[in-house]
Design a protein around this motif. Structure first.
Motif, PDB file in Angstrom:
ATOM      1  N   GLY A 327       0.838  -1.192   0.000  1.00 12.53           N
ATOM      2  CA  GLY A 327       0.000   0.000   0.000  1.00 12.53           C
ATOM      3  C   GLY A 327       0.872   1.241   0.000  1.00 12.53           C
ATOM      4  N   TYR A 328       0.739   2.066  -1.062  1.00 16.16           N
ATOM      5  CA  TYR A 328       1.544   3.291  -1.145  1.00 16.16           C
ATOM      6  C   TYR A 328       0.699   4.461  -0.660  1.00 16.16           C
ATOM      7  CZ  TYR A 328       4.315   7.104  -3.054  1.00 16.16           C
ATOM      8  OH  TYR A 328       5.055   8.249  -3.183  1.00 16.16           O
ATOM      9  N   LEU A 329       1.141   5.122   0.428  1.00 13.70           N
ATOM     10  CA  LEU A 329       0.381   6.216   1.030  1.00 13.70           C
ATOM     11  C   LEU A 329       1.021   7.576   0.812  1.00 13.70           C
ATOM     12  CD1 LEU A 329      -0.631   4.630   4.458  1.00 13.70           C
ATOM     13  CD2 LEU A 329      -1.811   4.506   2.255  1.00 13.70           C
ATOM     14  N   GLY A 330       2.079   7.628   0.007  1.00 18.08           N
ATOM     15  CA  GLY A 330       2.766   8.886  -0.224  1.00 18.08           C
ATOM     16  C   GLY A 330       3.919   9.070   0.731  1.00 18.08           C
ATOM     17  N   ASP A 331       3.594   9.344   2.007  1.00 20.75           N
ATOM     18  CA  ASP A 331       4.666   9.540   2.983  1.00 20.75           C
ATOM     19  C   ASP A 331       5.285   8.230   3.436  1.00 20.75           C
ATOM     20  OD1 ASP A 331       2.337   8.788   4.279  1.00 20.75           O
ATOM     21  OD2 ASP A 331       2.724   9.991   6.061  1.00 20.75           O
ATOM     22  N   MET A 332       4.549   7.135   3.278  1.00 17.33           N
ATOM     23  CA  MET A 332       5.071   5.825   3.659  1.00 17.33           C
ATOM     24  C   MET A 332       4.474   4.743   2.771  1.00 17.33           C
ATOM     25  SD  MET A 332       3.087   4.773   7.165  1.00 17.33           S
ATOM     26  CE  MET A 332       3.735   6.180   8.063  1.00 17.33           C
ATOM     27  N   THR A 333       5.135   3.582   2.802  1.00 21.39           N
ATOM     28  CA  THR A 333       4.629   2.408   2.096  1.00 21.39           C
ATOM     29  C   THR A 333       4.365   1.310   3.114  1.00 21.39           C
ATOM     30  OG1 THR A 333       5.859   2.941   0.077  1.00 21.39           O
ATOM     31  CG2 THR A 333       5.116   0.671   0.330  1.00 21.39           C
ATOM     32  N   LEU A 334       3.200   0.668   2.997  1.00 20.30           N
ATOM     33  CA  LEU A 334       2.816  -0.417   3.891  1.00 20.30           C
ATOM     34  C   LEU A 334       3.003  -1.761   3.185  1.00 20.30           C
ATOM     35  CD1 LEU A 334      -0.539   1.052   5.285  1.00 20.30           C
ATOM     36  CD2 LEU A 334       1.776   1.364   6.160  1.00 20.30           C
ATOM     37  N   PHE A 335       3.598  -2.716   3.896  1.00 18.62           N
ATOM     38  CA  PHE A 335       3.788  -4.058   3.356  1.00 18.62           C
ATOM     39  C   PHE A 335       3.089  -5.070   4.264  1.00 18.62           C
ATOM     40  CE2 PHE A 335       7.587  -1.684   2.071  1.00 18.62           C
ATOM     41  CZ  PHE A 335       7.634  -1.939   0.704  1.00 18.62           C
ATOM     42  N   ASN A 336       2.336  -5.978   3.681  1.00 19.56           N
ATOM     43  CA  ASN A 336       1.870  -7.178   4.371  1.00 19.56           C
ATOM     44  C   ASN A 336       2.726  -8.333   3.865  1.00 19.56           C
ATOM     45  OD1 ASN A 336      -0.085  -5.931   5.848  1.00 19.56           O
ATOM     46  ND2 ASN A 336      -1.802  -6.577   4.583  1.00 19.56           N
ATOM     47  N   VAL A 337       3.491  -8.921   4.783  1.00 22.14           N
ATOM     48  CA  VAL A 337       4.436  -9.973   4.391  1.00 22.14           C
ATOM     49  C   VAL A 337       3.969 -11.300   4.982  1.00 22.14           C
ATOM     50  CG1 VAL A 337       6.837 -10.721   4.430  1.00 22.14           C
ATOM     51  CG2 VAL A 337       6.296  -8.269   4.395  1.00 22.14           C
ATOM     52  N   ARG A 338       3.786 -12.277   4.109  1.00 29.57           N
ATOM     53  CA  ARG A 338       3.425 -13.631   4.571  1.00 29.57           C
ATOM     54  C   ARG A 338       4.707 -14.419   4.792  1.00 29.57           C
ATOM     55  NH1 ARG A 338      -1.235 -16.809   4.425  1.00 29.57           N
ATOM     56  NH2 ARG A 338      -0.827 -19.047   4.486  1.00 29.57           N
ATOM     57  N   LEU A 339       5.006 -14.706   6.067  1.00 25.20           N
ATOM     58  CA  LEU A 339       6.224 -15.446   6.395  1.00 25.20           C
ATOM     59  C   LEU A 339       6.088 -16.903   5.970  1.00 25.20           C
ATOM     60  CD1 LEU A 339       6.976 -14.078   9.985  1.00 25.20           C
ATOM     61  CD2 LEU A 339       7.650 -13.126   7.755  1.00 25.20           C
ATOM     62  N   ASP A 340       7.225 -17.567   5.849  1.00 28.94           N
ATOM     63  CA  ASP A 340       7.212 -18.981   5.479  1.00 28.94           C
ATOM     64  C   ASP A 340       6.542 -19.828   6.561  1.00 28.94           C
ATOM     65  OD1 ASP A 340       8.505 -18.281   3.176  1.00 28.94           O
ATOM     66  OD2 ASP A 340      10.512 -18.840   3.896  1.00 28.94           O
ATOM     67  N   THR A 341       6.472 -19.290   7.786  1.00 25.15           N
ATOM     68  CA  THR A 341       5.784 -19.992   8.876  1.00 25.15           C
ATOM     69  C   THR A 341       4.268 -19.872   8.761  1.00 25.15           C
ATOM     70  OG1 THR A 341       5.848 -18.019  10.272  1.00 25.15           O
ATOM     71  CG2 THR A 341       7.709 -19.538  10.441  1.00 25.15           C
ATOM     72  N   GLY A 342       3.774 -18.965   7.869  1.00 22.30           N
ATOM     73  CA  GLY A 342       2.345 -18.770   7.685  1.00 22.30           C
ATOM     74  C   GLY A 342       1.817 -17.494   8.320  1.00 22.30           C
ATOM     75  N   ALA A 343       2.583 -16.873   9.206  1.00 21.78           N
ATOM     76  CA  ALA A 343       2.144 -15.652   9.870  1.00 21.78           C
ATOM     77  C   ALA A 343       2.199 -14.465   8.912  1.00 21.78           C
ATOM     78  CB  ALA A 343       3.008 -15.375  11.093  1.00 21.78           C
ATOM     79  N   ILE A 344       1.304 -13.495   9.105  1.00 23.33           N
ATOM     80  CA  ILE A 344       1.309 -12.254   8.339  1.00 23.33           C
ATOM     81  C   ILE A 344       1.897 -11.158   9.219  1.00 23.33           C
ATOM     82  CG2 ILE A 344      -0.083 -10.495   7.192  1.00 23.33           C
ATOM     83  CD1 ILE A 344      -0.103 -13.022   5.624  1.00 23.33           C
ATOM     84  N   VAL A 345       2.921 -10.467   8.731  1.00 23.40           N
ATOM     85  CA  VAL A 345       3.558  -9.373   9.462  1.00 23.40           C
ATOM     86  C   VAL A 345       3.373  -8.083   8.675  1.00 23.40           C
ATOM     87  CG1 VAL A 345       5.765  -8.421  10.229  1.00 23.40           C
ATOM     88  CG2 VAL A 345       5.251 -10.827  10.630  1.00 23.40           C
ATOM     89  N   LYS A 346       2.966  -7.033   9.378  1.00 22.27           N
ATOM     90  CA  LYS A 346       2.787  -5.713   8.759  1.00 22.27           C
ATOM     91  C   LYS A 346       4.031  -4.874   9.018  1.00 22.27           C
ATOM     92  CE  LYS A 346      -0.932  -5.465  11.229  1.00 22.27           C
ATOM     93  NZ  LYS A 346      -2.158  -5.027  11.924  1.00 22.27           N
ATOM     94  N   ALA A 347       4.535  -4.240   7.971  1.00 23.40           N
ATOM     95  CA  ALA A 347       5.693  -3.354   8.091  1.00 23.40           C
ATOM     96  C   ALA A 347       5.394  -2.061   7.350  1.00 23.40           C
ATOM     97  CB  ALA A 347       6.944  -4.016   7.520  1.00 23.40           C
TER      98      ALA A 347
END
Length: 380
Positions: A327-347
């Motif tokens: 997600g590109y918000l202009g001042d920042m970019t948001l990432f949803n990352v699906r780890l190999d363990t299956g968990a979703i991490v937001k950065a």
């Protein structure tokens, strides 16, 4: 070097002084409507000249609390004190309190000047004094040229300022604001937040505001009380609420957060090693009170998560995964990352440069990592 949880808005902090006397005190206050308990045995102290926010979802009891303070409702049990004196039996018009409603409640048939003057004339103030006070209020809220207009001829932001001028014209000791910026668009709301802060400090008033907007409360407040189901879950400065939430509810309610569940393996001094529910090995520092075998949650904000294409040199708190969403918000970019363990991490990553070399995109393989002191360990 002095360390602090976030930057400090102002040095004003009477709640840290044991000798300070609360300006407003809710003492074991309960309010019931039939079988429904809106406020449940609540104790809260607010100090003079403080900008205090009640933050919570709709129906949590925050507006009921302020209506009791204003005198529109009476507590079922407990007491409310103002400057050490009980408000029991004191009608609304006898309290040194004014309330600004979300709807603004301006009289549509009156001009701006007449709206501001209404309460003053009701109190019998001399005409010359009323005119001078109205002129002062219009200047204060920067509406000097709008005095002859009627509410329908004003923008939403201008109507909000008229309502504010009317509320402070009687110079109350305490101003209560119920979702005062809810009707404004995002840009105007952000501008008005700083205007309110400046006005509150210029007038030296005590402000209590009800809001469900976390960003609004974080921007304006000296302290915030997070409420749920008629109870206060945590009181603290914006930085304390955000960086050191006392529970998963508070962490999740205020801002975006990653909640990593796990079991404590070992505790050595301030270092705690955790076996994550999704197989992630976690090492964190800081006091938590948790012991080996305890179930815990690590609350870590997205901006504390680092992202990189290569494995970090320090392998602690690092995991590989695939970019699921961007997600590109202009001042920042948001990432949803699906780890190999299956968990979703937001950065989230600040876009400090206009052009980005080798930008990270959807379905890219990347590493996420965080420092041992980046999150807070919660036991409830």
């Amino acid at each position: 070097m002095t360390k602090s949880l976030g930057n400090i808005r102002r040095t004003f902090a009477p709640w840290n002084d044991p000798a300070s006397r609360p300006y407003i005190a809710f003492e074991n206050v309960t309010k019931r409507f039939g079988d429904f308990t809106a406020v449940d045995d609540l104790t809260l102290h607010v100090y003079e000249r403080e900008f205090f926010s009640l933050l919570g979802a709709s129906g949590c009891g925050k507006t009921t609390l302020l209506r009791m303070l204003a005198g529109f409702e009476e507590p079922t049990a407990g007491d409310i004190l103002l400057e050490g004196r009980s408000l029991k039996g004191v009608p609304p018009h006898r309290r040194p309190v004014n309330m600004m409603f979300q709807s603004y409640a301006l009289f549509p048939h009156m001009t701006v000047e007449q709206n501001i003057a209404f309460g003053l004339r009701q109190e019998g103030m001399a005409r010359g004094a009323v005119d001078q006070r109205v002129a002062d209020m219009l200047k204060l809220v920067k509406l000097g040229e709008f005095g002859k207009r009627k509410p329908h001829q004003l923008s939403g932001g201008q109507r909000q300022r008229v309502a504010l001028a009317r509320a402070i014209a009687k110079r109350p000791k305490l101003l209560i604001l119920d979702e005062p910026l809810g009707a404004l668009d995002k840009k105007l709301r952000e501008e008005t937040q700083f205007e309110l802060m400046d006005l509150q400090q210029e007038l030296g008033l005590t402000f209590m505001i009800v809001t469900h907007d976390q960003e609004e409360a974080m921007t304006m407040s000296d302290r915030i009380a997070v409420m749920d189901s008629g109870r206060i879950l945590q009181i603290g400065t914006p930085a304390e609420i955000y960086e050191a939430p006392s529970s998963r509810f508070v962490a999740d309610f205020v801002g975006s957060v990653n909640m990593l569940e796990g079991t404590v393996e070992t505790v050595s001094g301030e270092m705690t090693e955790i076996s994550g529910k999704d197989g992630l090995a976690i090492r964190v520092t800081g006091e938590s009170g948790a012991g080996a075998g305890d179930k815990v949650w690590l609350a870590i904000r997205p901006e504390k998560i680092r992202v990189s294409r290569n494995r970090p040199e320090n392998g602690a708190n690092a995991a590989e995964g695939e970019v699921w969403d961007v997600g590109y918000l202009g001042d920042m970019t948001l990432f949803n990352v699906r780890l190999d363990t299956g968990a979703i991490v937001k950065a989230s990553v600040m876009n400090s440069r206009r052009e980005v070399e080798d930008p990270i995109g959807h379905e890219d393989r990347i590493w996420v990592s965080f420092a041992p002191d980046a999150g807070i360990l919660l036991t409830r």
